[in-house]
Design a protein around this motif. Structure first.
Motif, PDB file in Angstrom:
ATOM      1  N   ALA A  90      61.973   8.932  61.114  1.00 15.27           N
ATOM      2  CA  ALA A  90      62.463   8.859  59.740  1.00 15.27           C
ATOM      3  C   ALA A  90      62.719  10.248  59.176  1.00 15.27           C
ATOM      4  CB  ALA A  90      61.450   8.113  58.865  1.00 15.27           C
ATOM      5  N   ALA A  91      61.813  11.190  59.452  1.00 17.42           N
ATOM      6  CA  ALA A  91      61.971  12.548  58.938  1.00 17.42           C
ATOM      7  C   ALA A  91      63.215  13.213  59.506  1.00 17.42           C
ATOM      8  CB  ALA A  91      60.732  13.377  59.270  1.00 17.42           C
ATOM      9  N   GLY A  92      63.481  13.017  60.797  1.00 22.43           N
ATOM     10  CA  GLY A  92      64.662  13.617  61.410  1.00 22.43           C
ATOM     11  C   GLY A  92      65.944  13.054  60.842  1.00 22.43           C
ATOM     12  N   LEU A  93      65.989  11.747  60.652  1.00 21.03           N
ATOM     13  CA  LEU A  93      67.181  11.112  60.085  1.00 21.03           C
ATOM     14  C   LEU A  93      67.418  11.591  58.662  1.00 21.03           C
ATOM     15  CD1 LEU A  93      68.156   7.390  60.480  1.00 21.03           C
ATOM     16  CD2 LEU A  93      68.321   8.496  58.258  1.00 21.03           C
ATOM     17  N   ALA A  94      66.372  11.568  57.851  1.00 15.43           N
ATOM     18  CA  ALA A  94      66.501  11.979  56.451  1.00 15.43           C
ATOM     19  C   ALA A  94      66.933  13.441  56.341  1.00 15.43           C
ATOM     20  CB  ALA A  94      65.179  11.762  55.719  1.00 15.43           C
ATOM     21  N   SER A  95      66.390  14.296  57.192  1.00 17.52           N
ATOM     22  CA  SER A  95      66.715  15.708  57.141  1.00 17.52           C
ATOM     23  C   SER A  95      68.178  15.959  57.480  1.00 17.52           C
ATOM     24  CB  SER A  95      65.814  16.490  58.103  1.00 17.52           C
ATOM     25  OG  SER A  95      66.137  17.861  58.101  1.00 17.52           O
ATOM     26  N   ALA A  96      68.686  15.308  58.517  1.00 21.81           N
ATOM     27  CA  ALA A  96      70.067  15.525  58.943  1.00 21.81           C
ATOM     28  C   ALA A  96      71.065  15.094  57.876  1.00 21.81           C
ATOM     29  CB  ALA A  96      70.333  14.794  60.255  1.00 21.81           C
ATOM     30  N   VAL A  97      70.861  13.904  57.303  1.00 23.53           N
ATOM     31  CA  VAL A  97      71.816  13.431  56.303  1.00 23.53           C
ATOM     32  C   VAL A  97      71.704  14.240  55.017  1.00 23.53           C
ATOM     33  CG1 VAL A  97      71.878  11.119  57.280  1.00 23.53           C
ATOM     34  CG2 VAL A  97      70.265  11.617  55.445  1.00 23.53           C
ATOM     35  N   PHE A  98      70.497  14.729  54.729  1.00 26.33           N
ATOM     36  CA  PHE A  98      70.326  15.510  53.500  1.00 26.33           C
ATOM     37  C   PHE A  98      70.993  16.872  53.619  1.00 26.33           C
ATOM     38  CE2 PHE A  98      67.395  17.672  50.318  1.00 26.33           C
ATOM     39  CZ  PHE A  98      68.013  17.090  49.229  1.00 26.33           C
ATOM     40  N   ILE A  99      70.906  17.499  54.793  1.00 25.65           N
ATOM     41  CA  ILE A  99      71.591  18.780  54.995  1.00 25.65           C
ATOM     42  C   ILE A  99      73.096  18.604  54.833  1.00 25.65           C
ATOM     43  CG2 ILE A  99      72.162  20.544  56.719  1.00 25.65           C
ATOM     44  CD1 ILE A  99      69.343  20.237  57.816  1.00 25.65           C
ATOM     45  N   ALA A 100      73.630  17.515  55.386  1.00 25.28           N
ATOM     46  CA  ALA A 100      75.056  17.242  55.233  1.00 25.28           C
ATOM     47  C   ALA A 100      75.413  17.024  53.763  1.00 25.28           C
ATOM     48  CB  ALA A 100      75.445  16.021  56.062  1.00 25.28           C
ATOM     49  N   PHE A 101      74.547  16.336  53.040  1.00 26.15           N
ATOM     50  CA  PHE A 101      74.756  16.096  51.606  1.00 26.15           C
ATOM     51  C   PHE A 101      74.797  17.415  50.831  1.00 26.15           C
ATOM     52  CE2 PHE A 101      72.475  15.502  47.489  1.00 26.15           C
ATOM     53  CZ  PHE A 101      73.427  14.732  46.829  1.00 26.15           C
TER      54      PHE A 101
END
Length: 536
Positions: free
Chosen positions: A431-442
């Motif tokens: 969950a942390a990896g998924l959230a981090s990747a999409v948040f950086i893109a955001f």
């Protein structure tokens, strides 16, 4: 060329699965994988690895978690990010380019900070102050490295590739964390340090090895190519750059002086919430004094007002001009999106230790297998961000980030159970990896190309400011309320984030911007001061 990124509207065409996977083989993805690796080395040398070192040395848990504040440089990097954008490094900028020059300086400072920390045995109470100073330097220099790498990434590729670059950067970052996390624990144990038999020499040698690994980052910086920047920069006199640095030094000095002395005036308290409130006041009063001194320095002419405004005010004004009152909603989302996992993560290693797991257990499950799951989550997030709308991917990440904290409550009822430990680690890190990747893109989509380093630094600083300040009290919360309450609490504080995502998705088009770059023919401006690339 427009100075704004493409708009990520709800009608933006989505890539096929084949196109989404192929983007990971791009040369620019490999560069970001390497830079992510060296960005991931320092952070755990401040957080979890340092926490275990201090605990083995007999330092109290509440003091150990306070050391996480050494990484607050990540939360305040927006203050000196404008200098990274505006001020060239003498000689090095001409030889390497603006981004690589600052990256080299940051990496050399990181190596120096790690060596300083390695040279201090925290078992001596008087040495803790010097250990803290070394940790603060490491936090400052590694935050500076992050500023440069983030700007490098955004300038390296268009916005449609940023989700991929974010994912591979996160993968490299997590691999670096494996080395500084599991690797450091394996080394310390191999050199003979255990909870029952503390060995300073073991941890000293471990940190020396980490400094040597960062030396490979220097080699990487010298080998990669400088991105062609479309950022419009105002050419200034060398004295203007010196005056900007002088204002920054004066403001930081005022902040440090106030933080040290104002803290002595605050009453001591055993109440967790009251202590958190007092320390929050302590921090923001010190910050206000630093800003006031910086403002006064500008007013009395230490630096020209227009130069200071262009450096520190213009990037913020640009963001509010683009989004208006809705900018406050975006800032709230940025500041709270990662609150659940960051606050829980501050005490995670101490938690595993208190649950009866050995350093090798922690290294295997959390620092090795867990980080692999974070990498897998990052790639999954990168794919989702290309297939789904970015806000849909953000919602998925936010739900998973808070819900998976409840698995740690389950672990508290089964202390010492590797099965329950791995269950929690797998889903939490995915969950942390998924959230981090999409948040950086955001965050990348929110950043104007006119103020690459500054705006992204502001966003990423805000992302960690509240969680890290609050996380410094995680040890006290556990001491007073216990681990089950703590992890239920970290789940609950993630729920408001879901509402913020819904409101942003409903009312704001990310990347919406009618601004264009200043006319390049202006004699006071240039597209870039980077050296030309061969063949281009």
């Amino acid at each position: 060329m427009s100075a704004t990124p493409p708009t990520l509207s709800k009608d933006t065409p989505k890539k096929s699965w084949g196109e989404a996977f192929a983007a990971y083989a791009d040369r620019r993805s490999i560069i970001m994988l390497l830079l992510g690796f060296f960005a991931g080395i320092p952070i755990l040398l401040i957080f979890s690895s340092l926490s275990l070192w201090l605990r083995e040395a007999g330092i109290e848990r509440s003091v150990v978690t306070l050391f996480s504040w050494a990484a607050l440089g990540y939360s305040f990097k927006f203050i000196w990010a404008p200098l990274i954008d505006a001020v060239p490094v003498p000689i090095l900028t001409r030889l390497l380019g603006r981004r690589r020059a600052w990256l080299l300086v940051a990496q050399l400072l990181i190596m120096a900070a790690i060596v300083i920390m390695a040279s201090i045995d925290p078992i001596n109470a008087d040495a803790l102050t010097y250990m803290a100073a070394g940790a603060v330097l490491l936090g400052f220099s590694s935050a500076t490295q992050d500023i440069v790498i983030d700007a490098y990434r955004i300038e390296l590729a268009p916005v449609e590739l940023q989700t991929v670059l974010s994912a591979v950067y996160s993968a490299g970052y997590r691999i670096g964390m494996i080395v500084a996390g599991a690797g450091a624990l394996y080394l310390a144990a191999g050199f003979g340090s255990t909870e029952a038999s503390y060995s300073y020499a073991a941890w000293r040698n471990t940190y020396y090895i980490m400094a040597a690994i960062m030396g490979a980052g220097v080699v990487t910086t010298l080998c990669i190519r400088e991105p062609i920047s479309t950022q419009v920069r105002i050419e200034r006199k060398p004295s203007d750059y010196g005056r900007l640095v002088a204002v920054f030094v004066l403001a930081v000095t005022a902040f440090v002086f106030t933080f040290i002395n104002f803290g002595k005036l605050l009453p001591e308290t055993d109440g967790v919430l009251l202590a958190f409130g007092l320390e929050t006041v302590h921090l923001f009063v010190s910050l206000a004094v630093g800003i006031a001194v910086g403002y006064a320095s500008v007013m009395i002419g230490v630096v020209q007002r227009e130069v200071a405004v262009a450096t520190w005010v213009a990037p913020i004004a640009d963001f509010f001009r683009r989004y208006g009152k809705k900018a406050l909603l975006l800032l709230a989302l940025i500041g709270l999106y990662r609150v659940s996992d960051i606050v829980a993560g501050v005490i995670s290693n101490v938690f595993y230790q208190d649950m009866g797991f050995s350093k090798v257990d922690i290294a295997n499950a959390v620092k090795l297998f867990g980080v692999i799951m974070v990498i897998a989550g990052g790639f999954l997030g990168g794919l989702l961000a290309q297939r789904l709308r970015i806000m849909q991917a953000m919602m998925v990440g936010a739900i998973l980030a808070c819900v998976t904290n409840l698995l740690f409550v389950l672990l508290t009822y089964h202390p010492g159970s590797l099965s329950y430990m791995y269950l929690a680690v797998v889903f939490d890190n995915l969950a942390a990896g998924l959230a981090s990747a999409v948040f950086i893109a955001f965050l990348s989509a929110l950043t104007s190309i006119r103020f690459t380093a500054v705006q992204y630094a502001i966003f990423s600083s805000l992302m960690t400011l509240f969680p890290k300040v609050f996380g410094g009290y995680s040890g006290s919360i556990v001491d007073n309320m216990g681990y089950p309450f703590f992890f239920i609490f970290t789940f609950a504080i993630g729920i408001p984030v879901l509402l913020l995502i819904y409101l942003v998705d409903k009312h704001i088009v990310i990347g919406e911007n009618d601004d264009v770059a200043e006319i390049a023919s202006n004699p006071n401006m240039s597209r870039t001061d980077e050296p030309p690339r061969a063949g281009e």
